[in-house]
Enzyme design. Structure first.
Site, mmCIF file in Angstrom:
data_model
loop_
_atom_site.group_PDB
_atom_site.id
_atom_site.type_symbol
_atom_site.label_atom_id
_atom_site.label_comp_id
_atom_site.label_asym_id
_atom_site.label_seq_id
_atom_site.Cartn_x
_atom_site.Cartn_y
_atom_site.Cartn_z
ATOM 1 N N GLY A 16 -57.336 -81.650 22.545
ATOM 2 C CA GLY A 16 -58.268 -81.593 21.429
ATOM 3 C C GLY A 16 -59.568 -82.327 21.701
ATOM 4 O O GLY A 16 -60.656 -81.822 21.389
ATOM 5 N N LYS A 33 -55.158 -76.200 24.200
ATOM 6 C CA LYS A 33 -54.500 -75.573 25.356
ATOM 7 C C LYS A 33 -53.035 -75.960 25.422
ATOM 8 O O LYS A 33 -52.583 -76.969 24.874
ATOM 9 C CB LYS A 33 -55.216 -75.958 26.652
ATOM 10 N N GLY A 67 -51.961 -85.159 21.224
ATOM 11 C CA GLY A 67 -50.777 -84.314 21.206
ATOM 12 C C GLY A 67 -50.529 -83.555 22.489
ATOM 13 O O GLY A 67 -49.626 -82.717 22.548
ATOM 14 N N GLY A 68 -51.348 -83.773 23.531
ATOM 15 C CA GLY A 68 -51.147 -83.061 24.786
ATOM 16 C C GLY A 68 -51.731 -81.662 24.781
ATOM 17 O O GLY A 68 -51.416 -80.855 25.659
ATOM 18 N N ASP A 127 -59.717 -81.775 31.510
ATOM 19 C CA ASP A 127 -59.446 -80.605 30.682
ATOM 20 C C ASP A 127 -60.707 -79.983 30.091
ATOM 21 O O ASP A 127 -60.635 -78.892 29.516
ATOM 22 C CB ASP A 127 -58.493 -80.973 29.535
#
Length: 308
Positions: free
Chosen positions: A104, A11, A100-101, A139
């Site tokens: 994942g 995302k 990585g933000g 998330d």
């Protein structure tokens, strides 16, 4: 049934507003997610125990293989919720950057929930999987849903957002991840130094400006580009100032706008169309950046292979 493969997307946060800290130490958030075409594949096969293997990462030590792994925890949460007395082996094939933000790990958890629900024939509804996912991380529910959605609370209360068109992204990744808690701590320092209140009223969906949704509804990236916003990136910039330089370089290379994805360090550059994105990707590679191409929105966690 002996094998189920599920695919879940990473995302980008198109908008991320950060509010006050609640009693549990979490910040209230108002965010708009978009699922993009970098995917995690999770393959579930029967096992007497809960085990895990991972491929697609340069450094395997960056992905835990024990209960720190969200996918493994997701399988155990589902087993506990349904009374399943067996285990599962999860094979994770990663494409979303680690730390990585881009969510994942959350995508892995979402894929594991869907895969084990199918493998074990436990028959939980999408809403119930959403509830279990929310226990694992803010998330995870969005990785189940996909598309474009507004997230409130800690980001786990979702409302689908009306969006048109396809958005083309150039993603600049970094081999060295950023710790999300560290980014939030750095953000709090920046906010305190700037004199902004930390105990302001919690954000809600109406904190996202109406102009944001109006631009999103046009499907026109040139109209939408000025609306990209991530308050949290102030913390990412404090920890890694070079991220600001990368965004400036991306815009100079032709991107309409750039933003830190979530807590970073991945930079998402919005491009006018696919041809422009390919051209910008080449220019950023020439600067020795690690580049990936993606588009959004895409669907959430879904079964792509099952021998049912």
């Amino acid at each position: 049934m002996t094998r189920v493969r599920v695919r879940a997307p990473g995302k980008i946060n198109l908008f991320l507003g950060v509010g006050s800290i609640d009693g549990d130490g979490y910040h209230a958030l108002s965010t708009v997610f978009q699922a993009v075409s970098l995917y995690e594949d999770v393959i579930a096969t029967p096992s007497d125990d809960f085990t895990l293997s991972v491929s697609g990462v340069d450094d395997p030590s960056t992905v835990p293989l024990d209960d720190r792994n969200l996918a493994l925890r997701a399988a155990k949460v589902l087993a506990a919720a349904t009374g399943h007395d067996g285990g599962v082996h999860l094979e994770i094939r990663k494409s979303v950057p680690v730390a990585g933000g881009m969510g994942g790990g959350s995508a892995d958890a979402a894929a594991a929930l869907v895969a084990c629900n199918e493998l074990w024939r436990t028959g939980l509804s999408h809403d119930r999987l959403h509830e279990l996912g929310a226990r694992l991380g803010a998330d995870v529910p969005f990785a189940l849903a996909g598309g474009t959605a507004v997230g409130t609370g800690r980001g786990d209360v979702l409302t689908p957002a009306l969006a048109r068109g396809r958005y083309e992204w150039v993603l600049i990744t970094d081999d060295e991840g950023l710790s999300t808690p560290a980014v939030y701590r750095a953000f709090d320092v920046v906010r305190a130094e700037s004199g902004a209140r930390l105990a302001d009223d919690p954000l809600d969906p109406f904190e996202v400006p109406p102009s944001f949704f109006e631009a999103l509804l046009t499907g026109d990236p040139e109209q939408f580009a000025p609306c990209l916003r991530n308050q949290l990136e102030a913390g990412s910039f404090r920890l890694r100032p070079s991220l600001e330089d990368t965004i400036e370089a991306g815009v100079a290379a032709g991107a309409l706008a750039g933003i830190v994805s979530g807590s970073g360090p991945t930079i998402a550059l919005l491009c006018a169309d696919a041809r422009a994105a390919d051209r910008i990707a080449e220019r950023m590679r020439a600067r020795d950046c690690t580049v990936r191409r993606a588009y959004g929105p895409v669907r959430g966690a879904h079964i792509v292979e099952s021998d049912a």
